[in-house]
Scaffold this motif. Structure first.
Motif, PDB file in Angstrom:
ATOM      1  N   SER A 230       0.535  -1.137   0.009  1.00 49.62           N
ATOM      2  CA  SER A 230      -0.311  -0.103   0.075  1.00 49.62           C
ATOM      3  C   SER A 230       0.858   1.489   0.239  1.00 49.62           C
ATOM      4  N   SER A 231       2.152   0.995   0.638  1.00 49.17           N
ATOM      5  CA  SER A 231       2.925   2.346   0.728  1.00 49.17           C
ATOM      6  C   SER A 231       3.205   2.526  -0.458  1.00 49.17           C
ATOM      7  N   VAL A 232       3.703   1.454  -1.742  1.00 53.48           N
ATOM      8  CA  VAL A 232       4.344   1.246  -2.476  1.00 53.48           C
ATOM      9  C   VAL A 232       2.991   1.762  -3.596  1.00 53.48           C
ATOM     10  N   ALA A 233       1.604   1.412  -3.389  1.00 52.98           N
ATOM     11  CA  ALA A 233       0.608   1.815  -4.069  1.00 52.98           C
ATOM     12  C   ALA A 233       0.461   4.028  -4.391  1.00 52.98           C
ATOM     13  N   ARG A 234       0.972   4.526  -2.887  1.00 49.44           N
ATOM     14  CA  ARG A 234       0.674   5.587  -2.467  1.00 49.44           C
ATOM     15  C   ARG A 234       1.297   5.825  -3.294  1.00 49.44           C
ATOM     16  N   ALA A 235       3.119   5.395  -3.044  1.00 50.11           N
ATOM     17  CA  ALA A 235       4.134   6.600  -3.996  1.00 50.11           C
ATOM     18  C   ALA A 235       3.691   6.850  -5.460  1.00 50.11           C
ATOM     19  N   MET A 236       2.955   5.505  -5.853  1.00 48.10           N
ATOM     20  CA  MET A 236       2.714   6.065  -7.561  1.00 48.10           C
ATOM     21  C   MET A 236       2.029   6.661  -8.416  1.00 48.10           C
ATOM     22  N   ASN A 237       1.631   7.227  -6.877  1.00 50.29           N
ATOM     23  CA  ASN A 237      -0.131   8.636  -6.877  1.00 50.29           C
ATOM     24  C   ASN A 237       0.609   9.821  -6.840  1.00 50.29           C
ATOM     25  N   ASP A 238       1.847   9.188  -6.543  1.00 46.37           N
ATOM     26  CA  ASP A 238       2.398  10.862  -6.359  1.00 46.37           C
ATOM     27  C   ASP A 238       3.233  11.550  -7.193  1.00 46.37           C
ATOM     28  N   PRO A 239       2.165  13.064  -7.297  1.00 46.59           N
ATOM     29  CA  PRO A 239       2.320  13.203  -8.768  1.00 46.59           C
ATOM     30  C   PRO A 239       4.004  13.624  -9.084  1.00 46.59           C
ATOM     31  N   HIS A 240       4.642  13.511  -8.152  1.00 44.48           N
ATOM     32  CA  HIS A 240       6.246  13.503  -9.433  1.00 44.48           C
ATOM     33  C   HIS A 240       6.590  12.208  -9.851  1.00 44.48           C
ATOM     34  N   TRP A 241       6.009  10.907  -8.807  1.00 41.66           N
ATOM     35  CA  TRP A 241       6.129   9.786  -9.274  1.00 41.66           C
ATOM     36  C   TRP A 241       5.562  10.137 -10.612  1.00 41.66           C
ATOM     37  N   ILE A 242       4.440  10.059 -10.733  1.00 36.18           N
ATOM     38  CA  ILE A 242       3.147  10.249 -12.284  1.00 36.18           C
ATOM     39  C   ILE A 242       3.896  11.117 -13.453  1.00 36.18           C
ATOM     40  N   GLN A 243       4.401  11.780 -12.698  1.00 41.40           N
ATOM     41  CA  GLN A 243       5.308  12.965 -13.869  1.00 41.40           C
ATOM     42  C   GLN A 243       6.171  12.402 -14.409  1.00 41.40           C
ATOM     43  N   TYR A 244       7.239  11.626 -13.418  1.00 42.79           N
ATOM     44  CA  TYR A 244       8.302  11.307 -14.437  1.00 42.79           C
ATOM     45  C   TYR A 244       8.288   9.584 -14.526  1.00 42.79           C
ATOM     46  N   ALA A 245       7.101   9.287 -14.593  1.00 43.42           N
ATOM     47  CA  ALA A 245       6.651   8.071 -14.861  1.00 43.42           C
ATOM     48  C   ALA A 245       6.649   8.275 -16.896  1.00 43.42           C
ATOM     49  N   ARG A 246       5.520   9.548 -16.364  1.00 47.42           N
ATOM     50  CA  ARG A 246       5.299   9.888 -18.303  1.00 47.42           C
ATOM     51  C   ARG A 246       6.475  10.428 -19.243  1.00 47.42           C
ATOM     52  N   GLU A 247       7.330  11.228 -18.546  1.00 42.07           N
ATOM     53  CA  GLU A 247       8.440  11.659 -19.045  1.00 42.07           C
ATOM     54  C   GLU A 247       9.627  10.662 -19.645  1.00 42.07           C
ATOM     55  N   SER A 248       9.022   9.550 -19.398  1.00 43.61           N
ATOM     56  CA  SER A 248      10.192   8.112 -19.570  1.00 43.61           C
ATOM     57  C   SER A 248       9.099   7.270 -19.793  1.00 43.61           C
ATOM     58  N   GLY A 249       7.909   7.225 -20.093  1.00 48.31           N
ATOM     59  CA  GLY A 249       7.678   6.534 -21.257  1.00 48.31           C
ATOM     60  C   GLY A 249       7.316   5.085 -20.551  1.00 48.31           C
ATOM     61  N   LEU A 250       7.641   5.515 -19.223  1.00 49.14           N
ATOM     62  CA  LEU A 250       7.197   3.538 -19.163  1.00 49.14           C
ATOM     63  C   LEU A 250       5.180   3.301 -18.552  1.00 49.14           C
ATOM     64  N   VAL A 251       5.180   2.726 -18.465  1.00 54.77           N
ATOM     65  CA  VAL A 251       3.986   1.687 -18.482  1.00 54.77           C
ATOM     66  C   VAL A 251       3.341   1.381 -17.189  1.00 54.77           C
ATOM     67  N   LYS A 252       2.359   2.067 -16.419  1.00 50.67           N
ATOM     68  CA  LYS A 252       2.289   1.973 -15.627  1.00 50.67           C
ATOM     69  C   LYS A 252       1.590   0.639 -15.314  1.00 50.67           C
ATOM     70  N   THR A 253       2.215  -0.343 -14.306  1.00 51.45           N
ATOM     71  CA  THR A 253       1.449  -1.696 -13.576  1.00 51.45           C
ATOM     72  C   THR A 253       1.127  -1.870 -11.801  1.00 51.45           C
ATOM     73  N   TYR A 254       0.346  -1.430 -11.604  1.00 52.23           N
ATOM     74  CA  TYR A 254       0.562  -1.965 -10.516  1.00 52.23           C
ATOM     75  C   TYR A 254      -0.188  -3.184  -9.978  1.00 52.23           C
ATOM     76  N   MET A 255       0.463  -4.242  -9.539  1.00 52.34           N
ATOM     77  CA  MET A 255      -0.237  -5.656  -8.714  1.00 52.34           C
ATOM     78  C   MET A 255       0.351  -6.040  -7.597  1.00 52.34           C
TER      79      MET A 255
END
Lengths: 319, 495
Positions: free
Chosen positions: A267-292
């Protein structure tokens, strides 16, 4: 007497309640948490690890630190985690590299000796050629290889690494038109393609992005088109099957972490993945989000292991 | 003009200067501790820089980089242990100078030389980046293979008294380098199912063992009179201007060797320093005195290793290709901060490049100041009783090797290398070709095999590509020259 018992039970109950409902009481608590990156600092996996660490750190007082331990195709760092106590304080930045290292016998234990806790992302690969090359599509590159056997080469970033498996899988699916050439790392591969030593290469998206204008992307190895190269077709679109989708990354730990701790980490990872910085970083690096998380991720790793073991057997690397 | 001033203004801000100085001091200590390399220091500091802005972050890392490369000369001169691979060649004349009571001038000369080397390669970065980056792309597998062969034959033929012994040692180094996972097929070679052996025999543990431990064993065995350094005055710290001017050719050529080798991915400072040392020997009117404590023998490699930094950053900035492992954290810092390295950086963000160039100049200057200031402190390390020196050096070596990755395995490798080095040295075998074989072996082998995959087994490619042919000719030439030289010596001896 009755009131005393009632009072004691109320006190006991209230002492138990926070532990029962708030995950943060279970983990991380007290000691620092270390995330093992089984590669050198500064590489693709390391940067992702540092970004997620930064995002996770926002929600906890306990320091989360990154440890780099490169060697043996991620085997050395993984062994270190396999030996650690399963208390949630030693975690591994795992993923496809963990599966391939274990299948090649580079780790002291197999992939099932890890608890897989939460997944982070897919990082698709890009097949690219020099921008001055005459090939505009993947089909043209395949055709050129068929016309002149042995002339068209495709480079990858290292034996046993996922770019290797991708290049072999693609070559096989296309009817073996190319010669596959190994390099030591992505940087050497870029020099190889820019210096016209090899015709094409399997790159990470960020590598191609940095070389914009000098490398021409022909295909992306994901299921859907990526934000970084929206105009580039996917291998799936082009009709290729069973090509690895790129590198997959997750957080794992040594086997035997209590379920409530695993849930708290997830759940801590899930929260981090909703952090705006992470979201922006993931988008700029072209990462495809998957959460399992946990059970679902364990099943996914099992499927991944099966797929990758087939590929490794094909190229003769299976131990 | 405006971007230039913007860059200058940025670097002259107190906070930027402060962070550069912090980087310098940390770097000098990292360099001075055996086993801690610049790459490791940069990697450790990468997370710190996340909270700084991009230019300050890179300035800090540059300060650390220059500090670590320069600081490695301290244990090289004082103890004969290179702090990291950049300082291999500094030991050759640095330690004999210290034993002659010239530790001060050897350390001071090393700092001045580092400053000059850093400055010249920074100038190259400023003036010729795009052109030099294109040059590095001319190096394909054939050229890398030939470069490795040439470096190895040059070193094997010039080091030591016997050509045969040199070649044997070079070959042994190449052989040791084959331990580990084969990077071309993934096959494990000589690993005996040991995960540590699977990652190969590390260069740094061998280096620490073969210099530190071997030297200590040698000293203990000879019970050599070591007190001289302790009792003597430190003496002068600066080489005179006349001395430096007299070495202008060595300084200039070492700068170019450092810059060029630096910009080739994979070759690295350990090759550049040895090549610069050998070149200095050729230029010098008294080559036979090298190894006995000549200042030129310290200046040449120290100029070259700092020049490697500028050289290595050329492809990092212009092609986004880190030529050296240490450039990877710097590249990562840029990526983390959203500064895209590559050909466009010079046109799209010129102020950024200028700021980095100024930061490099400042980092160079401040490293110079702080290390010179610290020499008197470091020299205090020598006031240990001479009988304690060998055990102290061995202890430092073992700890240094362990600190590298936190593996006992590396410490064991260092001890084994130390004992092996001692035996070989006693038998008159030069150790440098072995170390270089270990550095160059993997490159030589994988580039050869890569070329064979590409050409389908056609070996003529090594002689039909002009640059590759040139390098091979240089290598064979040095072998022939040495053969002729030895024959002449033998004839003289017969008469």
């Amino acid at each position: 007497m009755r009131t005393l018992i009632a009072l004691i039970s109320v006190v006991l109950l209230s002492a138990m309640i926070p532990g029962g409902i708030s995950a943060s009481q279970v983990w991380p608590e007290g000691r620092p948490v270390s995330i093992m990156v089984p590669f050198a600092a500064g590489g693709g996996t390391d940067i992702i690890a540092r970004q997620i660490q930064r995002a996770m750190q926002r929600f906890t007082e306990v320091p989360i630190v990154i440890r780099n331990m490169p060697g043996a195709g991620s085997g050395i760092g993984t062994n270190e985690v396999l030996r650690a106590k399963p208390d949630g304080h030693t975690l591994l930045l795992s993923g496809t590299h963990t599966v391939t290292a274990a299948l090649q016998g580079l780790t002291a234990g197999s992939i099932i000796q890890l608890d897989h806790i939460a997944s982070l992302n897919w990082d698709p690969f890009v097949i690219a050629v020099l921008d001055t090359a005459p090939y505009k599509t993947l089909g043209e590159l395949i055709e050129a290889g068929k016309q002149a056997p042995g002339k068209i080469t495709i480079g990858h970033a290292g034996v046993g690494a996922l770019t290797h498996l991708t290049s072999e899988a693609l070559n096989k699916a296309a009817g073996m038109p190319w010669t596959v050439v190994p390099f030591e790392g992505g940087a050497r591969l870029i020099v190889g393609v820019l210096g016209n030593v090899v015709t094409s290469g399997v790159f990470s998206q960020s590598e191609v992005q940095v070389q914009a204008g000098r490398l021409r992307p022909l295909a992306v190895t994901s299921l859907r088109r990526t934000t970084l190269f929206p105009a580039t077709p996917t291998t799936t679109e082009l009709g290729f099957k069973n090509i690895p989708q790129g590198s997959f990354r997750a957080i794992s730990g040594p086997k035997g972490i209590p379920m409530e701790v695993r849930r708290a980490i997830a759940s801590s990872v899930a929260r981090a993945m909703n952090d705006p910085h992470w979201i922006q970083y993931a988008r700029e690096s072209g990462l495809v989000k998957t959460y399992m998380a946990n059970e679902e991720l364990e099943r996914y790793f099992a499927v991944l292991t099966l797929d990758l073991s087939k590929l490794l057997r094909q190229v003769g690397l299976m131990k | 003009m405006e971007p230039l001033l913007q860059g200058l203004a940025f670097v002259l801000q107190p906070t930027t200067l402060l962070w550069i100085v912090v980087g310098d001091i940390v770097g000098i200590f990292i360099g001075a501790l055996p086993g801690l390399t610049a790459t490791m220091g940069l990697a450790l500091f990468l997370p710190v820089t996340i909270h700084l802005d991009s230019l300050t972050a890179i300035s800090l890392l540059l300060g650390l980089y220059f500090g670590a490369v320069t600081g490695a000369s301290i244990p090289a001169v004082l103890f004969g242990i290179p702090g990291n691979p950049n300082a291999i060649a500094t030991v050759f004349d640095g330690l004999p100078m210290a034993r002659k009571g010239q530790a001060g001038i050897a350390l001071g000369g090393a700092v001045i030389a580092s400053f000059i080397g850093g400055l010249i390669s920074t100038a190259a970065l400023l003036a010729a980046s795009p052109a030099l980056a294109r040059f590095s792309l001319l190096f394909g597998p054939a050229e890398y293979f030939s470069l490795a062969v040439a470096s190895l034959t040059i070193i094997a033929s010039v080091s030591g008294s016997s050509l045969l012994k040199g070649v044997v040692m070079g070959a042994m180094g190449v052989l040791l380098a084959t331990v580990g996972i084969d990077t071309m097929t993934g096959v494990r070679r000589f690993t005996f199912d040991n995960p540590f052996l699977a990652s190969g025999i590390g260069l740094v543990p061998v280096l620490i063992g073969m210099f530190g431990i071997t030297q200590a064993l040698d000293d203990a065995a000879r019970s050599r009179d070591l007190h001289q350094i302790v009792t003597q005055q430190l003496g002068r710290l600066f080489p005179s201007l006349r001395q430096l001017l007299g070495m202008w050719r060595i300084i200039l050529e070492s700068s170019w060797i450092g810059t060029f080798i630096g910009l080739l991915p994979g070759a690295g400072a350990s090759v550049a320093v040895v090549l610069a040392y050998e070149r200095a020997k050729q230029i010098s009117p008294r080559p036979e005195e090298f190894g006995t404590g000549r200042l030129e023998g310290v200046i040449a490699p120290e100029v070259a290793n700092n020049a490697c930094i500028g050289g290595g950053l050329i492809p990092t900035f212009t092609l986004a290709l880190p030529a050296e492992a240490a450039a990877v954290p710097i590249l990562a810092a840029m990526v983390i901060h959203g500064v895209t390295p590559g050909p466009l950086l010079f046109t799209s963000q010129p102020h950024f490049i200028y700021a980095i160039i100024f930061a490099m100049i400042v980092a160079n200057l401040t490293t110079c100041i702080f290390q010179l200031g610290g020499i008197r402190v470091f020299i205090k390390a020598l006031s240990v009783p001479p009988a304690l020196m060998p055990p102290l050096v061995i202890l430092l070596s073992v700890l240094g090797a362990y600190a590298l990755n936190g593996w006992m395995y590396d410490a064991v490798v260092a001890v084994a290398a130390g004992i092996l080095g001692f035996v070989l040295k006693r038998a008159g075998y030069p150790l440098i070709p072995l170390i270089l074989g270990l550095v160059l072996g993997p490159m030589m082998e994988s580039e050869f095999r890569r070329m064979m995959i590409i050409t389908g087994g056609d070996m003529t490619v090594f002689v039909t590509r002009p640059l590759s042919l040139l390098l091979l000719v240089a290598g064979v030439g040095s072998l022939i020259r040495q053969l002729v030289h030895q024959r002449r010596l033998a004839q003289k001896g017969a008469v």
